[in-house]
Write a protein that holds these residues in place. Structure first.
Motif, PDB file in Angstrom:
ATOM      1  N   ASN A   1       2.358  14.057  -3.998  1.00 27.72           N
ATOM      2  CA  ASN A   1       1.122  13.522  -3.450  1.00 27.72           C
ATOM      3  C   ASN A   1       0.651  14.474  -2.356  1.00 27.72           C
ATOM      4  N   GLN A   2      -0.378  14.098  -1.646  1.00 28.52           N
ATOM      5  CA  GLN A   2      -1.013  15.040  -0.728  1.00 28.52           C
ATOM      6  C   GLN A   2      -0.154  15.391   0.492  1.00 28.52           C
ATOM      7  N   HIS A   3       0.797  14.514   0.845  1.00 26.67           N
ATOM      8  CA  HIS A   3       1.673  14.830   1.992  1.00 26.67           C
ATOM      9  C   HIS A   3       2.572  16.016   1.688  1.00 26.67           C
ATOM     10  N   CYS A   4       2.743  16.329   0.371  1.00 24.79           N
ATOM     11  CA  CYS A   4       3.643  17.427  -0.014  1.00 24.79           C
ATOM     12  C   CYS A   4       3.189  18.773   0.569  1.00 24.79           C
ATOM     13  N   TYR A   5       1.932  18.877   0.949  1.00 27.24           N
ATOM     14  CA  TYR A   5       1.474  20.099   1.621  1.00 27.24           C
ATOM     15  C   TYR A   5       2.296  20.388   2.880  1.00 27.24           C
ATOM     16  N   GLY A   6       2.871  19.365   3.455  1.00 30.26           N
ATOM     17  CA  GLY A   6       3.696  19.553   4.658  1.00 30.26           C
ATOM     18  C   GLY A   6       4.942  20.386   4.392  1.00 30.26           C
ATOM     19  N   CYS A   7       5.446  20.354   3.148  1.00 33.03           N
ATOM     20  CA  CYS A   7       6.672  21.097   2.829  1.00 33.03           C
ATOM     21  C   CYS A   7       6.396  22.501   2.317  1.00 33.03           C
TER      22      CYS A   7
ATOM     23  N   VAL B   1      -6.037  18.689  -4.904  1.00 28.61           N
ATOM     24  CA  VAL B   1      -4.867  17.891  -5.285  1.00 28.61           C
ATOM     25  C   VAL B   1      -3.630  18.794  -5.316  1.00 28.61           C
ATOM     26  N   PHE B   2      -2.545  18.354  -4.686  1.00 29.53           N
ATOM     27  CA  PHE B   2      -1.355  19.195  -4.545  1.00 29.53           C
ATOM     28  C   PHE B   2      -0.828  19.673  -5.888  1.00 29.53           C
ATOM     29  N   SER B   3      -0.804  18.760  -6.871  1.00 30.04           N
ATOM     30  CA  SER B   3      -0.238  19.144  -8.172  1.00 30.04           C
ATOM     31  C   SER B   3      -1.095  20.214  -8.867  1.00 30.04           C
TER      32      SER B   3
ATOM     33  N   LEU C   1       7.252   5.720  -2.698  1.00 29.18           N
ATOM     34  CA  LEU C   1       7.024   6.377  -3.998  1.00 29.18           C
ATOM     35  C   LEU C   1       8.394   6.587  -4.637  1.00 29.18           C
ATOM     36  N   LYS C   2       8.828   5.621  -5.433  1.00 33.72           N
ATOM     37  CA  LYS C   2      10.180   5.669  -6.011  1.00 33.72           C
ATOM     38  C   LYS C   2      10.270   6.738  -7.105  1.00 33.72           C
ATOM     39  N   VAL C   3      11.510   7.139  -7.443  1.00 29.72           N
ATOM     40  CA  VAL C   3      11.690   8.146  -8.492  1.00 29.72           C
ATOM     41  C   VAL C   3      11.027   7.680  -9.781  1.00 29.72           C
ATOM     42  N   ALA C   4      10.550   8.656 -10.549  1.00 31.53           N
ATOM     43  CA  ALA C   4       9.911   8.341 -11.830  1.00 31.53           C
ATOM     44  C   ALA C   4      10.811   8.817 -12.968  1.00 31.53           C
ATOM     45  N   GLY C   5      10.829   8.101 -14.052  1.00 33.33           N
ATOM     46  CA  GLY C   5      11.559   8.536 -15.246  1.00 33.33           C
ATOM     47  C   GLY C   5      13.047   8.324 -15.192  1.00 33.33           C
ATOM     48  N   ALA C   6      13.494   7.494 -14.269  1.00 31.38           N
ATOM     49  CA  ALA C   6      14.920   7.160 -14.183  1.00 31.38           C
ATOM     50  C   ALA C   6      15.014   5.804 -13.497  1.00 31.38           C
TER      51      ALA C   6
ATOM     52  N   ASN D   1      -5.580  10.372   0.446  1.00 31.01           N
ATOM     53  CA  ASN D   1      -6.442  10.746  -0.680  1.00 31.01           C
ATOM     54  C   ASN D   1      -7.919  10.509  -0.389  1.00 31.01           C
ATOM     55  N   GLY D   2      -8.235  10.391   0.902  1.00 33.59           N
ATOM     56  CA  GLY D   2      -9.637  10.304   1.315  1.00 33.59           C
ATOM     57  C   GLY D   2     -10.331   9.023   0.897  1.00 33.59           C
TER      58      GLY D   2
END
Lengths: 112, 358
Positions: free
Chosen positions: B338-344, B39-41, B313-318, B28-29
């Motif tokens: 997060n920003q690594h998601c650009y890899g997928c 931002v990926f989102s 980064l654990k699951v959220a909401g469960a 995140n620089g």
């Protein structure tokens, strides 16, 4: 002149900007270029290797960078890439040497 | 042949990057660089995810990371695995918890990864139990483990008896490309292991025993067309070594862990992130693997994928642990981005099953 040297690697990223001064021709060129490098009778890897060899022949640093990356992306390895450059070099050398037949012909005319 | 390790784990080097929070700051620089990428989102909003969130489809793959212990120390490893990572390995108790969940829920596929998961003493027992439950088991095998020690040499037979699908890393059909990433000697051992797998029927037509290879770039470039790479690998491995396999999966290197360290050390971090951004494919977002996968860590925590696991980064909401596994809540969660998601989402997309769009 904006720079005191030729061949800035950053300029490669500006290649697409050539359309700013002549868009219809640039659009045609890039469309054709894209078509050329698609898989056809030759694979994308084979085309990238040809491009790399030609890049060495025309001694274009942008093309050498672009097709070194391109060859690796398409799955070529160092051995294939160097063999491609040797093919280019062999044709360059051969194309000089083959003219020696003209030299030999002409020398034959001039000498006893 | 023994393997000459390519590097040491970040943990063994006491690198700042062994701290997952520090990795997130880099991405995140806010550490080691000041590059701020979109931002990926936000980037996915025009791609049909208007609220910037990705929801699961259905949990079909229970991916379990048996531990960080490995006989190799590959230069790009997102797990930071290696021979020194002896402490982080799944206990019998957590494997039992996994089995309870697999008994309870209709999750058809169990995908086992590591490290070298076969080095976990519970591995064979767990695989057999999954097979008895009628689950489809995938083992992410580094190949060299099979020939690393006589006690692993019968793994191909064991895999065949349990109908395990083998998915193995082989970044190239050239020794130089493979060893430059995975360590000197890895290529020769991998070839021997592939021949042993072929000998029991793996990758052979009509055997029903699937053998897949994983290609990932051995440098800071993105993978090419998966089908073209598969055709080249099939031709070259058959020609040189008589090896056959089923599918080749082309996977993008994630800018995390040891590959992130490599990028920073070689001054390539910003260039690589920009190349992922330039190749961002909105059409790949819908196919990302976190939508049908739950990833379990060696200590029993739950994550959206193996990469989120390695960034803690654990699951959220469960519930976040095996002991509080709630499939309905998990299938309704928001996936942590997060920003690594650009890899997928670069190019044809990337997942544990290779590219996600044609």
């Amino acid at each position: 002149m904006s720079k005191k040297h030729y061949f800035d690697p950053e300029d490669l990223k500006k290649f697409g900007n050539i359309g700013a001064w002549q868009k219809p021709m640039a659009d045609k060129f890039f469309a054709w270029y894209g078509e050329v490098f698609k898989e056809g009778a030759l694979t994308e890897r084979e085309k990238a290797l040809i491009a790399l060899a030609v890049a060495h022949t025309v001694q274009c640093p942008y093309c050498i960078d672009a097709y070194t990356s391109g060859c690796l992306e398409k799955g070529a390895d160092e051995e294939q890439m160097m063999e491609a450059v040797h093919v280019a070099a062999a044709i360059r050398a051969g194309s000089s040497l083959v003219f020696s037949t003209q030299m030999m012909n002409h020398a034959g005319d001039l000498t006893m | 042949m023994s393997i000459h390790q390519r590097t040491k784990s970040l943990a063994a080097r006491h690198s700042d990057l062994s701290d997952t929070f520090f990795q997130l700051k880099v991405l995140n620089g806010r550490a080691l660089n000041e590059a701020r990428f979109p931002v990926f989102s936000e980037m996915i909003k025009p791609a049909g995810f208007a609220d910037g969130k990705i929801k699961p489809t259905r949990v079909e793959i229970f991916q379990l990371n048996a531990g960080k212990l490995c006989n190799q120390t590959c230069a790009h490893c997102h797990v930071d695995a290696g021979p020194d990572r002896k402490a982080e390995n799944m206990s019998r108790e957590n494997f039992e918890r996994c089995l309870d969940i697999l008994r309870q829920y209709d999750i058809p596929t169990v995908d086992i990864t590591g490290g070298a998961p076969e080095m976990n003493p519970n591995f064979r027992w767990f695989v057999s139990e999954c097979h008895k439950l009628g689950k489809h088991v995938i083992d992410r095998c580094n190949l060299t483990i099979i020939v690393s020690n006589p006690k692993y040499r019968d793994l191909p037979q064991f895999f065949a008896e349990n109908q395990v699908e083998i998915t193995s890393s082989l970044p190239h059909y050239s020794a130089r490309r493979t060893d430059s990433q995975r360590g000197d000697g890895v290529f020769d051992d991998s070839i021997e292991a592939l021949q042993l797998l072929n000998a029991v029927g793996y990758g052979r037509e009509g055997s029903g025993l699937k053998l897949n290879l994983v290609y990932n770039p051995t440098g800071t470039f993105l993978p090419g067309n998966q089908a073209a790479l598969e055709a080249d690998f099939k031709q070259q491995l058959q020609r040189k070594f008589g090896i056959q396999f089923n599918n080749l999966y082309a996977i993008t290197n994630m800018p995390i862990s040891r590959f992130l360290d490599y990028l920073i050390e070689h001054g390539q971090y910003e260039t690589y992130m920009q190349s992922l951004l330039d190749a961002f494919n909105p059409g790949a977002v819908a196919g990302v693997m976190c939508r049908n996968t739950i990833s379990v860590s060696w200590d029993g925590y739950l994550y959206d994928c193996d990469f989120n696991q390695m960034l803690d980064l654990k699951v959220a909401g469960a519930g976040t642990h095996l002991s509080e596994f709630d499939l309905a809540a998990l299938e309704n969660r928001d996936i942590v981005l997060n920003q690594h998601c650009y890899g997928c989402t670069a190019g044809a997309g990337s997942s544990c099953g290779g590219q996600v769009v044609e």
